[in-house]
Design a protein around this motif. Structure first.
Motif, mmCIF file in Angstrom:
data_model
loop_
_atom_site.group_PDB
_atom_site.id
_atom_site.type_symbol
_atom_site.label_atom_id
_atom_site.label_comp_id
_atom_site.label_asym_id
_atom_site.label_seq_id
_atom_site.Cartn_x
_atom_site.Cartn_y
_atom_site.Cartn_z
ATOM 1 N N HIS A 149 0.863 -1.185 0.000
ATOM 2 C CA HIS A 149 0.000 0.000 0.000
ATOM 3 C C HIS A 149 0.894 1.227 0.000
ATOM 4 O O HIS A 149 1.926 1.235 0.690
ATOM 5 N N TYR A 150 0.487 2.255 -0.738
ATOM 6 C CA TYR A 150 1.376 3.417 -0.841
ATOM 7 C C TYR A 150 1.631 4.089 0.504
ATOM 8 O O TYR A 150 2.726 4.580 0.755
ATOM 9 N N LEU A 151 0.605 4.081 1.392
ATOM 10 C CA LEU A 151 0.807 4.725 2.693
ATOM 11 C C LEU A 151 1.812 3.948 3.542
ATOM 12 O O LEU A 151 2.638 4.521 4.244
ATOM 13 N N GLN A 152 1.737 2.615 3.428
ATOM 14 C CA GLN A 152 2.703 1.793 4.154
ATOM 15 C C GLN A 152 4.108 1.995 3.568
ATOM 16 O O GLN A 152 5.101 2.033 4.297
ATOM 17 N N GLY A 153 4.176 2.147 2.247
ATOM 18 C CA GLY A 153 5.472 2.399 1.595
ATOM 19 C C GLY A 153 6.104 3.671 2.144
ATOM 20 O O GLY A 153 7.306 3.711 2.441
ATOM 21 N N ASP A 159 9.914 5.438 8.896
ATOM 22 C CA ASP A 159 10.543 4.688 10.002
ATOM 23 C C ASP A 159 12.063 4.727 9.866
ATOM 24 O O ASP A 159 12.774 4.941 10.840
ATOM 25 N N LEU A 160 12.515 4.501 8.639
ATOM 26 C CA LEU A 160 13.956 4.471 8.376
ATOM 27 C C LEU A 160 14.575 5.837 8.699
ATOM 28 O O LEU A 160 15.626 5.924 9.341
ATOM 29 N N TYR A 161 13.899 6.889 8.296
ATOM 30 C CA TYR A 161 14.379 8.259 8.524
ATOM 31 C C TYR A 161 14.410 8.579 10.024
ATOM 32 O O TYR A 161 15.383 9.133 10.536
ATOM 33 N N LEU A 162 13.330 8.189 10.730
ATOM 34 C CA LEU A 162 13.261 8.505 12.166
ATOM 35 C C LEU A 162 14.319 7.716 12.949
ATOM 36 O O LEU A 162 14.963 8.241 13.848
ATOM 37 N N LEU A 185 -2.153 10.942 2.976
ATOM 38 C CA LEU A 185 -0.832 10.833 3.609
ATOM 39 C C LEU A 185 -0.725 11.767 4.812
ATOM 40 O O LEU A 185 -0.242 11.370 5.881
ATOM 41 N N LEU A 186 -1.198 12.997 4.631
ATOM 42 C CA LEU A 186 -1.036 13.984 5.707
ATOM 43 C C LEU A 186 -1.881 13.655 6.939
ATOM 44 O O LEU A 186 -1.612 14.126 8.029
ATOM 45 N N LYS A 187 -2.903 12.785 6.755
ATOM 46 C CA LYS A 187 -3.700 12.367 7.927
ATOM 47 C C LYS A 187 -2.876 11.464 8.840
ATOM 48 O O LYS A 187 -3.134 11.376 10.027
ATOM 49 N N VAL A 188 -1.901 10.753 8.278
ATOM 50 C CA VAL A 188 -1.172 9.758 9.082
ATOM 51 C C VAL A 188 0.330 10.020 9.207
ATOM 52 O O VAL A 188 0.999 9.382 10.023
ATOM 53 N N ALA A 189 0.848 10.932 8.392
ATOM 54 C CA ALA A 189 2.304 11.122 8.379
ATOM 55 C C ALA A 189 2.815 11.667 9.704
ATOM 56 O O ALA A 189 2.216 12.560 10.289
ATOM 57 N N ARG A 190 3.935 11.117 10.182
ATOM 58 C CA ARG A 190 4.617 11.691 11.352
ATOM 59 C C ARG A 190 5.640 12.712 10.873
ATOM 60 O O ARG A 190 6.028 13.616 11.594
#
Ligand code: NDP
Length: 320
Positions: A149-153, A159-162, A185-190
């Motif tokens: 899924h694109y959101l999981q991608g 995760d890698l960046y954090l 994306l912006l609803k879930v992005a950290r």
């Protein structure tokens, strides 16, 4: 007339980092080795931003160019901005993709890591163990990973960046996102993406995406600014008029169309003369910029029309 240089314009990412507005595109899939000479010519001419991806096969040749440029003291790593991307085959293994990119580029960090497409391809392997970039079935239809899924991608890259704490990956972003996916994306992005890299030029001004992204602090990078292979945008009458009026090259007009509006742009060429003749910032007026946008509304054309993107919402004028 004296001109400012497009190579000297710096934008600011939402991380606070400087982002050189003009970058060299390197999707030289027809002849990847030519990338080395192109990168050397570009950096010597003042470019400080290089755009690449595993998909282009150019990372290793950029690495060779950088080795030469660093050894000769033309530029330091810190003075350059390097973007690479995670292809949809690697949607769940971005770390592997990123580590391999670093190794090929011969650097110890990238300035920007993008999710190349909001898609997930199935993993199919070549005989040598490499992943097939474009997996297809016996009918030539693209094979998507049903668990992907694109959101999981994006989350995997996030995760890698954090985890990395910005040491080896200085910023992350997306590519080929139109408004519906950006909203999701912006609803879930950290981490709000620093950049959305999309096709953008006078035939495809996509003002709605540009305005939306910018209102969320996401900078736009314009890809295929010349119209991709064959550079058809050079022939647009408004471009030709500006060429005559300002006595500049059509490349400079098409590049300035973005930079004058605060966007980054990554034209590609392996022709060193064209690379050097693409750096004057043309002082296009507000009226001229508006005329370019209006031209696109009346003459929409998308040049990158690969079938794998056909179902992504927001890609209007899709004819591929
Ligand atoms: P561009 O719009 O930059 O056009 C590149 C083509 O224009 C090349 O074939 C080049 O040929 C030709 N060209 C350049 N100047 C001239 C000139 N003066 N006269 C005639 N032909 C000319 O295409 P791209 O699609 O490559 O886009 C730019 C970059 O954007 C890519 O290289 C890549 O880095 C990125 N990109 C990202 C995508 C994504 O999904 N995120 C998708 C597509 C691109 P020559 O080399 O002979 O000069």
């Amino acid at each position: 007339m004296s001109f400012e240089k497009a190579t000297e314009v710096r934008l600011k990412l939402n991380t606070g980092a400087d982002f050189p507005a003009l970058g060299l595109g390197t999707a030289n899939r027809a002849d990847p080795p030519k990338t080395k000479e192109a990168v050397i010519a570009a950096v010597e001419a003042g470019y400080r931003h290089i755009d690449t991806a595993w998909r282009y096969g150019s990372e290793g040749y950029i690495g060779e160019a950088l080795k030469d440029l660093f050894a000769r003291g033309v530029v330091t790593r810190e003075e350059l901005f390097i973007t690479t991307k995670v292809w949809p085959t690697h949607w769940d293994i971005p770390k592997q993709s990123f580590e391999e990119s670093l190794r090929r580029l011969g650097v110890d960090y990238v300035d920007l890591l993008l999710q190349h497409w909001p898609l997930a391809f199935k993993k199919v392997y070549e005989e040598n163990g490499d992943l097939v970039q474009l997996p297809v079935d016996e009918n030539g239809e693209y094979l998507f990973d049903e668990n992907g899924h694109y959101l999981q991608g994006y989350k995997n890259i996030e995760d890698l960046y954090l985890e990395d704490k910005g040491k080896r990956i200085r910023a992350i972003g997306v590519s080929n996102y139109a408004i519906p996916y950006l909203e999701e994306l912006l609803k879930v992005a950290r981490v709000v993406p620093a950049v959305d890299q999309i096709e953008l030029h006078p035939h495809l001004p996509q003002k709605d995406i540009v305005n939306y992204a910018e209102s969320k602090g996401i900078l736009i990078t314009a890809y295929s600014p010349l119209g991709a292979n064959g550079a058809p945008n050079l022939k647009i009458p408004l471009v030709q008029e500006a060429v005559k009026k300002y006595n500049v090259t059509p490349n400079e007009v098409l590049i300035s169309y973005h930079i004058r509006q605060g966007r980054s742009v990554i034209p590609r060429s392996i022709n060193t003369e064209r690379i050097r003749n693409s750096i004057r910032l043309v002082p296009l007026t507000e009226e001229e910029l508006e005329a370019f946008d209006n031209f696109g509304k009346e003459n929409p054309a998308r040049h990158i029309r690969d079938k794998w993107g056909a179902n992504i919402p927001g890609f209007e004028y899709w004819t591929g």
